[in-house]
Scaffold this motif. Structure first.
Motif, mmCIF file in Angstrom:
data_model
loop_
_atom_site.group_PDB
_atom_site.id
_atom_site.type_symbol
_atom_site.label_atom_id
_atom_site.label_comp_id
_atom_site.label_asym_id
_atom_site.label_seq_id
_atom_site.Cartn_x
_atom_site.Cartn_y
_atom_site.Cartn_z
ATOM 1 N N UNK A 89 -13.011 -0.070 -18.193
ATOM 2 C CA UNK A 89 -13.741 -0.385 -16.871
ATOM 3 C C UNK A 89 -15.181 -0.105 -16.765
ATOM 4 N N UNK A 90 -15.822 -1.140 -16.903
ATOM 5 C CA UNK A 90 -17.528 -1.165 -17.109
ATOM 6 C C UNK A 90 -18.109 -0.673 -16.044
ATOM 7 N N UNK A 91 -17.221 -0.407 -14.658
ATOM 8 C CA UNK A 91 -18.038 0.082 -13.683
ATOM 9 C C UNK A 91 -17.929 1.696 -13.674
ATOM 10 N N UNK A 92 -16.870 2.122 -13.967
ATOM 11 C CA UNK A 92 -16.758 3.743 -13.923
ATOM 12 C C UNK A 92 -16.558 4.360 -15.239
ATOM 13 N N UNK A 93 -16.337 3.264 -16.208
ATOM 14 C CA UNK A 93 -16.175 3.688 -17.717
ATOM 15 C C UNK A 93 -15.021 4.587 -17.855
ATOM 16 N N UNK A 94 -14.081 3.989 -17.383
ATOM 17 C CA UNK A 94 -12.699 4.780 -17.896
ATOM 18 C C UNK A 94 -11.754 3.712 -18.359
ATOM 19 N N UNK A 95 -10.926 4.262 -19.035
ATOM 20 C CA UNK A 95 -9.762 3.397 -19.687
ATOM 21 C C UNK A 95 -8.752 3.213 -18.521
ATOM 22 N N UNK A 96 -8.243 1.786 -18.495
ATOM 23 C CA UNK A 96 -7.372 1.322 -17.727
ATOM 24 C C UNK A 96 -6.649 0.350 -18.247
ATOM 25 N N UNK A 97 -5.491 0.421 -17.889
ATOM 26 C CA UNK A 97 -4.395 -0.868 -18.247
ATOM 27 C C UNK A 97 -4.494 -2.107 -17.520
ATOM 28 N N UNK A 98 -4.941 -2.954 -18.283
ATOM 29 C CA UNK A 98 -5.242 -4.380 -17.669
ATOM 30 C C UNK A 98 -3.920 -5.211 -17.821
ATOM 31 N N UNK A 99 -3.652 -5.490 -16.263
ATOM 32 C CA UNK A 99 -2.137 -6.266 -16.245
ATOM 33 C C UNK A 99 -2.649 -7.435 -15.410
ATOM 34 N N UNK A 100 -1.674 -8.188 -15.166
ATOM 35 C CA UNK A 100 -1.831 -9.222 -14.205
ATOM 36 C C UNK A 100 -1.874 -8.529 -12.755
ATOM 37 N N UNK A 101 -2.384 -9.247 -11.567
ATOM 38 C CA UNK A 101 -2.738 -8.571 -10.546
ATOM 39 C C UNK A 101 -1.841 -7.873 -9.945
ATOM 40 N N UNK A 102 -1.952 -6.789 -9.455
ATOM 41 C CA UNK A 102 -0.608 -5.758 -8.945
ATOM 42 C C UNK A 102 -0.736 -5.372 -7.533
ATOM 43 N N UNK A 103 0.173 -5.244 -7.016
ATOM 44 C CA UNK A 103 0.151 -4.606 -5.536
ATOM 45 C C UNK A 103 1.281 -3.569 -5.415
ATOM 46 N N UNK A 104 0.983 -2.944 -4.258
ATOM 47 C CA UNK A 104 2.088 -2.018 -3.809
ATOM 48 C C UNK A 104 2.972 -2.304 -2.879
ATOM 49 N N UNK A 105 4.188 -2.401 -3.212
ATOM 50 C CA UNK A 105 5.263 -2.794 -2.080
ATOM 51 C C UNK A 105 6.068 -1.403 -1.565
ATOM 52 N N UNK A 106 6.777 -1.674 -0.534
ATOM 53 C CA UNK A 106 7.448 -0.438 -0.097
ATOM 54 C C UNK A 106 8.892 -0.785 0.572
#
Length: 687
Positions: free
Chosen positions: A190-207
Motif C-alpha cells: 500500500x503506497x499510501x501508508x506503506x504496509x503490506x496488504x492482501x489485494x483482492x477483488x472489492x470486498x465489503x462487510x456483511x452482517x
C-alpha cells in the motif's frame, strides 16, 4: 581483585592526593561528527595485560558536532609503569566491536597526573544515531534519517532497516493470500501508508440479517465477502436490536407497541401520553393506551357514558334527536329521557296536563278534550270584540300579570283593565296622569306586585296604576316617545327598562334606552353608547335583557351588560342577511328568544348567542311576539293576522279586520291580542 576504572573529574583526583601513589592519567576523549550511543573506556597494564573497563551511556554533545568527555584513570598499585588507555565508540549499546577506536600508551610518574587525548571520528550525516557504513557503521543510507537498522521495515520498495532484504522477499509480494473465506488475492504494498496488504477483488462487510429488514444483528461480527451477499446476510449496518422482527430496526417510525421499535434504547418515547390520565370522547375518565394501528394513542375508559337529551324548554323531558353520550352532564339543560314530543314548548311533555290550546300537550298524539279543559266545554277559538269607550280608539300595548288579568294601553289617554274575576274589560280615559291626547304606547303589568301597571306614552309620560286604584300616578315627563317597557328584579329591587326615542324619526343615533327605578330617577344610555331607533325591550333578568329595533331597514339586537350598564350589539344584522327592522322581542330563557319585524322578519336564538332567520309565509309587517319555548311562539301583524309557530313552521291561525299591535298572555291557553279601532282578540274563549 580487579578495581573498576574511576571516571571522575580531574579536580577530584587532584583533591585526593593520598590515593595517588604511583601516578594517574587524565584521558580526554573527543568524538567528532557523531554522538556515540555508548562509549567504552579501557585501561590495560602493558606489563601484566590486566585491564579495567568502564561503559558510559550518558554522553554530552550533539549528533552534528560530536562532543568531549574527560575521565581519570588511577591504576592499581600492582600495575607496572606503562598503561595503555583505549576509547571505543558504539552506535547504540556497547555491544560488539564498535565503530571506531583510539588508544595511547602512557608512562606513569609517581604522584603525578599524565594527560592524554583520544580522538574518535565517524560520520552520522543524517543524525539518526547510526554511523555510515563508510565509517564502519551500520547505516546503509546515511543521507536519510528514517533509514537505519533501528526502524521497522516498510513496504515502500527500499531497505528501510538496512538488513539487505528487499520488500519482495520481506513482504512476500505476489504470494497468494486471503482476507476471508470468500476473498482471495496476492500480497501488495500500500503506497499510501506503506504496509503490506492482501489485494483482492472489492470486498465489503456483511452482517447476519435474520428478519430480512436490511439491518444486521446488533453486535454481530462482520463477514467479509467479495462476491454476492450470502443468504441471511445484509450489507446494512449491524444495528438491529431485534433481528427476528422485520418491523423493528433503526430509522423506522416509533410505534406504540411496548417495544423499542426504532432501537434507540427507549420504549414508546413518541407517546408520552401513555403515562397520563385522560378523558375520552364521551368525557369519561380513563387512561391512554396504544391505538390498534400502533401509530397513536386512544383514551380508554371502563365507564359507560350516559345518554343525555336536550331539554330546551326546561320541562324535564328531552328530545331524542339531540342525543349526546357523556359521563359528564353537558352545559345547559339536559335530561336522561328522550320522550318529549315538542321540546320547544314547556307545557308539552309525556303526562303533561292538557290545556286549552288546541295542541297535544301530553304527547299522546291527540289534542285536548275541549269539554274537559276548555272554558264552558267549548272548542278553543280566536274571537274578536271591540272594547272601547267614547269611540273606536286604537289599542297599542297589552300586558298580563296573571291568567285572566290584563292591562291594555291605547289612544287618547285610554286604559283597559280585566281582572281575573271579571268577564268584561273596564275602560277609563283621562285617568289623572295624562291628557286627552296622551297615547299609551307601552304598558307592563307587574306580576310581583298584584298587577300594578307601568305606563309609557308617545309624549314621554311615565306613570303607574294599581289594579284597585281609580286613576294613575304620573311620575315623569321628558317628551320622549316610549315604544316598549319591561320590568326585572334584582335582589327584590324592581327596575323598569324602556325603549324610547326623542321622536318617531329614524337615524343611527335616534334610539334611547332607559332604566327607571319607578320614582324620579331615569338613566339613559350614555352618549358613547349610541343606538338606532329601538321599538321594544324584554327580558327575564338584567343578564338576559334584549332591546330591538333597526335603522335603514336592517335589524338590530342589543343585550344589556349589567357589568358596565351598556347595550352591546349581538350582531343580528350580520347573522340574518335580508332581515329588516325589528318591532317586537320576547325572551323565553337564557338561551331562547324571538324577535319579529318588517318584511316578514322572524329571528330566533336557541343557543344563547347566535340569531338565525326563520322562514315566514309572507312579507307582512310583524308588530309583536310572545313565546313559551323554542317551539311555541305567536306573532301579530299589521295586516290583521295572528301567526303561530309550532317548532316546525309559522302558520296563520287567525285573520281579522284590523291592524294588530301587541300580544300578551300567560300561556298558550291564555292569549290576548290588541289592535286598532278597539279590537281585542282572545284565545281560547272570552271569560
Amino acid at each position: 581483585m580487579r578495581r573498576l576504572l574511576l571516571v571522575l573529574p580531574l579536580v577530584l583526583i587532584v583533591g585526593c592526593k593520598k590515593d595517588v601513589t604511583q601516578g594517574a592519567v587524565k584521558v580526554t576523549v573527543n568524538y567528532t561528527r557523531f554522538l556515540p550511543g555508548c562509549l567504552r573506556v579501557q585501561a590495560r597494564d602493558v606489563e601484566s595485560g590486566k585491564e579495567l573497563t568502564q561503559d558510559v551511556t550518558e554522553l554530552r554533545g550533539t549528533r552534528a558536532q560530536g562532543g568531549t568527555m574527560t575521565v581519570g584513570v588511577a591504576p592499581p598499585t600492582d600495575w607496572g609503569k606503562t598503561v595503555e588507555v583505549r576509547a571505543t565508540a558504539f552506535e547504540q549499546a556497547c555491544v560488539g566491536d564498535g565503530v571506531v577506536t583510539d588508544s595511547q600508551r602512557v608512562t606513569l610518574v609517581m604522584d603525578a597526573i599524565q594527560d592524554t587525548t583520544l580522538t574518535l571520528q565517524a560520520v552520522d550525516a543524517d543524525e539518526d544515531g547510526y554511523v555510515d557504513v563508510s565509517s564502519n557503521g551500520t547505516d546503509c543510507r546515511d543521507d536519510v534519517a528514517d533509514i537505519n537498522p533501528g526502524v521497522e521495515e516498510r513496504c515502500n520498495d527500499r531497505d528501510d532497516n538496512c538488513d539487505g532484504v528487499g520488500d519482495a522477499e520481506h513482504f512476500q509480494l505476489g504470494a497468494s493470500c486471503s482476507t476471508s473465506a470468500d476473498c482471495h488475492g496476492v500480497y501488495r504494498c500500500d503506497l499510501t501508508d506503506f504496509v503490506q496488504y492482501c489485494e483482492t477483488p472489492p470486498s465489503r462487510s456483511v452482517y447476519p440479517d435474520n428478519d430480512r429488514d436490511g439491518h444486521g444483528r446488533l453486535g454481530s461480527e462482520p463477514l467479509i465477502v467479495c462476491n454476492a451477499t450470502p443468504e441471511g446476510y445484509t450489507s446494512g449496518p449491524p444495528d438491529d436490536c431485534n433481528d427476528d422482527a422485520f418491523s423493528v430496526h433503526p430509522g423506522i417510525q416509533d410505534r406504540c407497541d411496548g417495544e423499542d421499535t426504532n432501537c434507540d434504547g427507549q420504549l414508546d418515547e413518541d407517546f408520552p401520553q401513555l403515562t397520563q390520565v385522560c378523558t375520552d370522547a364521551f368525557q369519561c375518565a380513563g387512561a391512554y393506551a396504544c391505538a390498534d394501528d400502533k401509530l397513536g394513542v386512544i383514551c380508554v375508559s371502563a365507564a359507560t357514558p350516559t345518554a343525555w337529551y336536550p331539554d330546551e324548554d326546561g320541562d324535564g323531558f328531552g328530545a331524542a334527536a339531540g342525543e349526546v353520550r357523556s359521563c359528564v352532564k353537558p352545559a345547559g339543560v339536559w335530561v336522561t329521557n328522550s320522550t318529549d314530543c315538542n321540546d320547544g314548548n314547556a307545557r308539552t311533555y309525556p303526562g303533561a296536563p292538557e290545556i286549552c290550546d288546541g295542541l297535544d300537550n301530553d304527547c299522546d298524539d291527540q289534542p285536548e278534550n275541549a269539554q274537559a279543559v276548555c272554558p264552558g266545554g267549548a272548542a278553543p277559538a280566536w274571537s274578536s270584540r271591540t272594547v272601547t269607550s267614547g269611540g273606536q280608539k286604537h289599542w297599542y300595548s297589552a300586558s298580563s300579570w296573571t291568567k285572566g288579568g290584563v292591562w291594555v294601553g291605547g289612544h287618547d289617554d285610554r286604559l283597559a283593565k280585566l281582572v281575573p274575576s271579571a268577564t268584561n274589560f273596564s275602560v277609563t280615559s283621562d285617568t289623572g296622569c295624562g291628557a286627552s291626547d296622551t297615547q299609551w304606547r307601552a304598558v307592563w303589568a307587574d306580576p310581583g306586585n298584584n298587577g300594578r301597571v307601568w305606563l309609557g306614552s308617545e309624549g314621554g309620560k311615565k306613570a303607574h296604576q294599581d289594579v284597585n286604584a281609580s286613576g294613575c300616578t304620573q311620575v315623569s315627563d321628558d317628551d320622549k316617545w316610549i315604544f316598549g317597557l319591561t320590568g326585572v328584579r334584582n335582589g327584590g329591587v324592581l327596575t323598569i327598562h324602556g325603549a324610547a326615542s326623542p321622536n318617531d324619526t329614524d337615524s343611527a343615533t335616534t334610539g334611547q334606552a332607559f332604566a327607571w327605578d319607578g320614582g324620579g330617577t331615569l338613566d339613559y344610555n350614555a352618549a358613547n353608547n349610541p343606538l338606532p331607533k329601538v321599538e321594544d325591550v324584554h327580558g327575564i333578568s338584567h343578564a338576559h335583557l334584549l332591546l330591538v329595533g333597526g335603522q335603514s331597514g336592517g335589524p338590530r339586537v342589543f343585550r344589556f351588560n349589567p357589568g358596565n350598564s351598556r347595550w352591546e350589539s349581538e350582531n343580528a344584522e350580520q347573522d340574518t342577511i335580508g332581515a329588516q327592522r325589528l318591532r317586537g322581542v320576547w325572551v323565553v330563557n337564557e338561551r331562547v328568544a324571538f324577535a319579529v319585524g318588517d318584511g316578514g322578519t322572524v329571528l330566533r336564538k336557541v343557543n344563547g348567542t347566535t340569531w338565525t332567520r326563520q322562514t315566514f309565509p309572507n312579507n307582512h309587517q310583524l308588530t309583536s311576539v310572545i313565546a313559551f319555548g323554542a317551539g311555541s311562539a305567536y306573532a301579530t301583524c299589521a295586516n290583521q293576522h295572528i301567526y303561530r309557530y309550532d317548532g316546525q313552521s309559522w302558520t296563520n291561525v287567525y285573520s281579522g279586520d284590523r291592524r294588530y299591535n301587541d300580544i300578551t298572555g300567560t300561556g298558550p291557553d291564555d292569549l290576548w291580542v290588541v289592535g286598532n279601532d278597539g279590537r281585542i282578540v282572545r284565545w281560547p274563549a272570552w271569560p
